[in-house]
Write a protein that holds these residues in place. Sequence first.
Motif, PDB file in Angstrom:
ATOM      1  N   GLY A   1      -8.946   8.138   2.732  1.00  0.00           N
ATOM      2  CA  GLY A   1      -8.830   7.272   1.569  1.00  0.00           C
ATOM      3  C   GLY A   1      -8.497   8.057   0.302  1.00  0.00           C
ATOM      4  O   GLY A   1      -8.308   7.486  -0.754  1.00  0.00           O
TER       5      GLY A   1
ATOM      6  N   GLU B   1     -12.231   1.590   4.872  1.00  0.00           N
ATOM      7  CA  GLU B   1     -10.828   1.406   4.483  1.00  0.00           C
ATOM      8  C   GLU B   1      -9.846   1.791   5.592  1.00  0.00           C
ATOM      9  O   GLU B   1      -8.654   1.730   5.389  1.00  0.00           O
ATOM     10  CB  GLU B   1     -10.450   2.212   3.235  1.00  0.00           C
ATOM     11  CG  GLU B   1     -11.498   2.396   2.167  1.00  0.00           C
ATOM     12  CD  GLU B   1     -12.461   3.501   2.523  1.00  0.00           C
ATOM     13  OE1 GLU B   1     -11.983   4.627   2.735  1.00  0.00           O
ATOM     14  OE2 GLU B   1     -13.668   3.247   2.597  1.00  0.00           O
TER      15      GLU B   1
ATOM     16  N   ARG C   1       3.146   0.054  -1.033  1.00  0.00           N
ATOM     17  CA  ARG C   1       2.930   1.371  -1.638  1.00  0.00           C
ATOM     18  C   ARG C   1       1.476   1.806  -1.502  1.00  0.00           C
ATOM     19  O   ARG C   1       0.618   0.977  -1.385  1.00  0.00           O
ATOM     20  CB  ARG C   1       3.272   1.355  -3.130  1.00  0.00           C
ATOM     21  CG  ARG C   1       4.573   0.703  -3.404  1.00  0.00           C
ATOM     22  CD  ARG C   1       5.613   1.647  -3.948  1.00  0.00           C
ATOM     23  NE  ARG C   1       6.919   1.214  -3.424  1.00  0.00           N
ATOM     24  CZ  ARG C   1       8.000   1.943  -3.468  1.00  0.00           C
ATOM     25  NH1 ARG C   1       7.967   3.148  -3.916  1.00  0.00           N
ATOM     26  NH2 ARG C   1       9.141   1.493  -3.019  1.00  0.00           N
TER      27      ARG C   1
ATOM     28  N   SER D   1      -5.762   9.892  -0.055  1.00  0.00           N
ATOM     29  CA  SER D   1      -4.345   9.662  -0.317  1.00  0.00           C
ATOM     30  C   SER D   1      -4.026   8.240   0.125  1.00  0.00           C
ATOM     31  O   SER D   1      -4.854   7.583   0.747  1.00  0.00           O
ATOM     32  CB  SER D   1      -3.510  10.665   0.473  1.00  0.00           C
ATOM     33  OG  SER D   1      -3.802  10.525   1.847  1.00  0.00           O
ATOM     34  N   SER D   2      -2.802   7.776  -0.160  1.00  0.00           N
ATOM     35  CA  SER D   2      -2.425   6.444   0.292  1.00  0.00           C
ATOM     36  C   SER D   2      -2.174   6.486   1.798  1.00  0.00           C
ATOM     37  O   SER D   2      -1.963   7.551   2.382  1.00  0.00           O
ATOM     38  CB  SER D   2      -1.170   5.983  -0.444  1.00  0.00           C
ATOM     39  OG  SER D   2      -0.071   6.748   0.004  1.00  0.00           O
ATOM     40  N   VAL D   3      -2.211   5.299   2.424  1.00  0.00           N
ATOM     41  CA  VAL D   3      -1.930   5.200   3.854  1.00  0.00           C
ATOM     42  C   VAL D   3      -0.540   5.764   4.148  1.00  0.00           C
ATOM     43  O   VAL D   3      -0.319   6.472   5.132  1.00  0.00           O
ATOM     44  CB  VAL D   3      -2.009   3.722   4.312  1.00  0.00           C
ATOM     45  CG1 VAL D   3      -1.594   3.597   5.778  1.00  0.00           C
ATOM     46  CG2 VAL D   3      -3.410   3.176   4.104  1.00  0.00           C
ATOM     47  N   LYS D   4       0.393   5.464   3.239  1.00  0.00           N
ATOM     48  CA  LYS D   4       1.771   5.915   3.425  1.00  0.00           C
ATOM     49  C   LYS D   4       1.865   7.441   3.451  1.00  0.00           C
ATOM     50  O   LYS D   4       2.530   8.024   4.311  1.00  0.00           O
ATOM     51  CB  LYS D   4       2.602   5.357   2.279  1.00  0.00           C
ATOM     52  CG  LYS D   4       4.076   5.539   2.439  1.00  0.00           C
ATOM     53  CD  LYS D   4       4.766   4.788   1.325  1.00  0.00           C
ATOM     54  CE  LYS D   4       6.256   4.870   1.444  1.00  0.00           C
ATOM     55  NZ  LYS D   4       6.890   4.049   0.419  1.00  0.00           N
ATOM     56  N   THR D   5       1.172   8.090   2.534  1.00  0.00           N
ATOM     57  CA  THR D   5       1.181   9.549   2.480  1.00  0.00           C
ATOM     58  C   THR D   5       0.540  10.136   3.738  1.00  0.00           C
ATOM     59  O   THR D   5       1.028  11.116   4.303  1.00  0.00           O
ATOM     60  CB  THR D   5       0.406  10.037   1.232  1.00  0.00           C
ATOM     61  OG1 THR D   5       0.912   9.347   0.096  1.00  0.00           O
ATOM     62  CG2 THR D   5       0.549  11.518   1.033  1.00  0.00           C
ATOM     63  N   TRP D   6      -0.527   9.495   4.148  1.00  0.00           N
ATOM     64  CA  TRP D   6      -1.235   9.953   5.348  1.00  0.00           C
ATOM     65  C   TRP D   6      -0.315   9.853   6.576  1.00  0.00           C
ATOM     66  O   TRP D   6      -0.166  10.812   7.341  1.00  0.00           O
ATOM     67  CB  TRP D   6      -2.486   9.087   5.520  1.00  0.00           C
ATOM     68  CG  TRP D   6      -3.317   9.358   6.739  1.00  0.00           C
ATOM     69  CD1 TRP D   6      -3.902  10.535   7.090  1.00  0.00           C
ATOM     70  CD2 TRP D   6      -3.654   8.401   7.760  1.00  0.00           C
ATOM     71  NE1 TRP D   6      -4.599  10.374   8.273  1.00  0.00           N
ATOM     72  CE2 TRP D   6      -4.464   9.087   8.700  1.00  0.00           C
ATOM     73  CE3 TRP D   6      -3.363   7.054   7.958  1.00  0.00           C
ATOM     74  CZ2 TRP D   6      -4.981   8.458   9.839  1.00  0.00           C
ATOM     75  CZ3 TRP D   6      -3.893   6.424   9.075  1.00  0.00           C
ATOM     76  CH2 TRP D   6      -4.678   7.119  10.001  1.00  0.00           C
TER      77      TRP D   6
END
Lengths: 65, 199
Positions: B60, B12, A65, B62-67
Amino acid sequence: MSFIPSCKEVSELLSQAQERPLTFPEKFALHVHLPLCKGCRNFREQLGFIRAAVRRYIDQDDTPR
Amino acid sequence: MTANKTTNRSAEAPDQAALEQFRGYLLRYALLQLRDQGAAEDVVQETLLAAIEGGGRFSGKSSVKTWLTGILKHKIIDHVRRQSREQPLMAESDDPERSETEAVDALFAADGHWRNFPANWGDPDRSFENKKFWEVFEMCAKLMPAKTARVFTMREVLELSTEEICKELGITATNCWVMLHRARLSLRECLELKWFGQS
Ligand SMILES: [Zn+2]
């Protein structure tokens, strides 16, 4: 829409409520129909469930997540 | 982001191995929309490549997933654009609005009552924990006709607005609503028949 909305008309409105704000007469039609119709009340719940299920489906937990 | 991205990547910025972990998720996302394994793998591959090349652009915030999801959405929308040029929703020979309306009509009696009254699904969220449920869900999603599914997933997976969908596909808002309604009715019917009616 006729004076007494049918399940078909009500189901369309419930679906469109997920896309746009309903007009006052449309809200009134739901207000008249829903307390009397368990099928359409169930359908309303199911619409919310379907939207949530699509999100959950792609978001299953094999990813960080 | 100030400096040149090849020499000054932010600390990151995720590396390739970190990005690979998201492949399964990205593939499910793309597959639900495109319904074509090859095309889905292509857009996911393009997404991961773009992410590796553009790692420095990961803020950084947003999360990597959102990106990654944001990149994938753009790739999918490009694909849908190409697809709708090649196979337009509005073929001259058929009238999609009419056939969609007929499909909706078939689920209701002449007086407008449900043919199959929607049942109470109890606490349906409990099914989310059940692997078998997702198999049924996948099967039911695949039963939708291709054009209906295209509109439905643009709305529910890509989270585009009705206006954006109309613009991309060259259809009217009314047509879009009818197709979304049909998609939901068909998914509902199938889930009730194959899952909620069984327990
Ligand atoms: Zn009703």
